[in-house]
Design a protein around this motif. Sequence first.
Motif, PDB file in Angstrom:
ATOM      1  N   PHE A   1      51.678 -93.376  72.615  1.00 16.54           N
ATOM      2  CA  PHE A   1      52.254 -93.191  71.331  1.00 16.54           C
ATOM      3  C   PHE A   1      51.446 -92.139  70.362  1.00 16.54           C
ATOM      4  O   PHE A   1      50.220 -92.002  70.643  1.00 16.54           O
ATOM      5  CB  PHE A   1      52.188 -94.378  70.471  1.00 16.54           C
ATOM      6  N   ARG A   2      52.152 -91.566  69.341  1.00 14.05           N
ATOM      7  CA  ARG A   2      51.395 -90.318  68.557  1.00 14.05           C
ATOM      8  C   ARG A   2      50.330 -91.400  67.793  1.00 14.05           C
ATOM      9  O   ARG A   2      50.989 -92.471  67.306  1.00 14.05           O
ATOM     10  CB  ARG A   2      52.245 -89.998  67.582  1.00 14.05           C
TER      11      ARG A   2
ATOM     12  N   ILE B   1      58.099 -91.175  68.433  1.00 18.89           N
ATOM     13  CA  ILE B   1      56.897 -91.664  68.321  1.00 18.89           C
ATOM     14  C   ILE B   1      55.868 -91.900  69.658  1.00 18.89           C
ATOM     15  O   ILE B   1      54.745 -92.000  69.637  1.00 18.89           O
ATOM     16  CB  ILE B   1      56.862 -92.914  67.487  1.00 18.89           C
ATOM     17  N   GLY B   2      56.733 -92.027  70.754  1.00 24.23           N
ATOM     18  CA  GLY B   2      56.148 -92.210  72.088  1.00 24.23           C
ATOM     19  C   GLY B   2      56.847 -92.614  73.275  1.00 24.23           C
ATOM     20  O   GLY B   2      58.208 -92.487  72.871  1.00 24.23           O
TER      21      GLY B   2
ATOM     22  N   GLU C   1      63.619 -93.688  61.565  1.00 19.14           N
ATOM     23  CA  GLU C   1      63.151 -92.366  61.485  1.00 19.14           C
ATOM     24  C   GLU C   1      64.137 -91.795  62.645  1.00 19.14           C
ATOM     25  O   GLU C   1      63.068 -91.374  63.640  1.00 19.14           O
ATOM     26  CB  GLU C   1      61.606 -92.059  61.436  1.00 19.14           C
TER      27      GLU C   1
ATOM     28  N   VAL D   1      61.780 -94.377  69.238  1.00 17.82           N
ATOM     29  CA  VAL D   1      61.741 -93.792  67.953  1.00 17.82           C
ATOM     30  C   VAL D   1      61.872 -95.046  67.190  1.00 17.82           C
ATOM     31  O   VAL D   1      62.243 -96.096  67.631  1.00 17.82           O
ATOM     32  CB  VAL D   1      62.868 -92.885  67.599  1.00 17.82           C
ATOM     33  N   ARG D   2      61.400 -94.682  65.829  1.00 11.22           N
ATOM     34  CA  ARG D   2      61.716 -95.713  64.827  1.00 11.22           C
ATOM     35  C   ARG D   2      63.015 -95.875  64.433  1.00 11.22           C
ATOM     36  O   ARG D   2      63.638 -94.748  64.278  1.00 11.22           O
ATOM     37  CB  ARG D   2      60.794 -95.520  63.374  1.00 11.22           C
TER      38      ARG D   2
ATOM     39  N   GLN E   1      62.377 -88.561  64.650  1.00  6.18           N
ATOM     40  CA  GLN E   1      61.041 -88.532  65.200  1.00  6.18           C
ATOM     41  C   GLN E   1      60.689 -89.199  66.449  1.00  6.18           C
ATOM     42  O   GLN E   1      60.693 -90.644  66.243  1.00  6.18           O
ATOM     43  CB  GLN E   1      60.086 -88.648  64.205  1.00  6.18           C
TER      44      GLN E   1
ATOM     45  N   SER F   1      49.787 -91.213  64.734  1.00  4.62           N
ATOM     46  CA  SER F   1      50.567 -91.643  63.477  1.00  4.62           C
ATOM     47  C   SER F   1      50.956 -93.079  63.578  1.00  4.62           C
ATOM     48  O   SER F   1      51.162 -93.427  62.422  1.00  4.62           O
ATOM     49  CB  SER F   1      51.267 -90.745  62.874  1.00  4.62           C
ATOM     50  N   SER F   2      51.316 -93.283  64.703  1.00  5.61           N
ATOM     51  CA  SER F   2      52.198 -94.954  64.796  1.00  5.61           C
ATOM     52  C   SER F   2      51.051 -95.893  65.382  1.00  5.61           C
ATOM     53  O   SER F   2      51.401 -97.036  65.516  1.00  5.61           O
ATOM     54  CB  SER F   2      53.155 -94.653  65.489  1.00  5.61           C
TER      55      SER F   2
ATOM     56  N   VAL G   1      53.353 -85.507  72.428  1.00 11.57           N
ATOM     57  CA  VAL G   1      52.547 -86.651  72.823  1.00 11.57           C
ATOM     58  C   VAL G   1      51.579 -86.540  73.752  1.00 11.57           C
ATOM     59  O   VAL G   1      50.389 -86.922  73.659  1.00 11.57           O
ATOM     60  CB  VAL G   1      53.529 -87.987  73.054  1.00 11.57           C
TER      61      VAL G   1
END
Length: 196
Positions: A120-121, A81-82, A76, A72-73, A79, A123-124, A29
């Motif tokens: 955050f990444r 995410i941030g 998911e 994380v989500r 992964q 993609s999010s 990240v």
Amino acid sequence: MITREPVLRTERLSLFRPERVDLAAVLAVHGDPETNRHNPDGPMRSSEQGERWLRGWIEDWSRDGVGYFTVVRTSEPTQVIGFAGLKVATVGIARGDRPVDDAHEGPADHVRALNLYYRFRPSSWGQGLAAEAARAALDHTRPHHPELPAYALIRADNLASLRLAARLGFQATGEVDAAGRRVHLLGVPGQLTDPS
């Protein structure tokens, strides 16, 4: 996969205390140039830097009982995410009427406060996930340190972060930190440098 128990859950997210196993996510990240477009220091350049950051985040939790979260989500869990949260920090506020570009030179007032952070990444992005995580972190952290104001440091050209801070209730104070980022405060402008 993150198997530890989350500190917080929101509608879509699980927020965890950071642990050493999060190093790869910290590097991914924070080493991404896209996530660091508005970072005055640019992307993370080494695994040693990532290890120092992560060690510091773990120590923040041990010392202060709060800090930045690994996010994380919930749907998911493998992964990261941030990262988002608040930690006890000292911010240097530039003094005088110098322009923002000159703020890093010269004296500054140093104030203890809760620093709001989110990264955050890509993609999010654009899904409200940073706002969801930051709101949960604010609600969790502020009762632990009610004596400290909460602030965010945001560059003037970082429009997405400016919008997010405003949605969370942060207001520009007209002050800048020692690196030239604008100070945004949760509460009454001026509270950060006028302790009561």
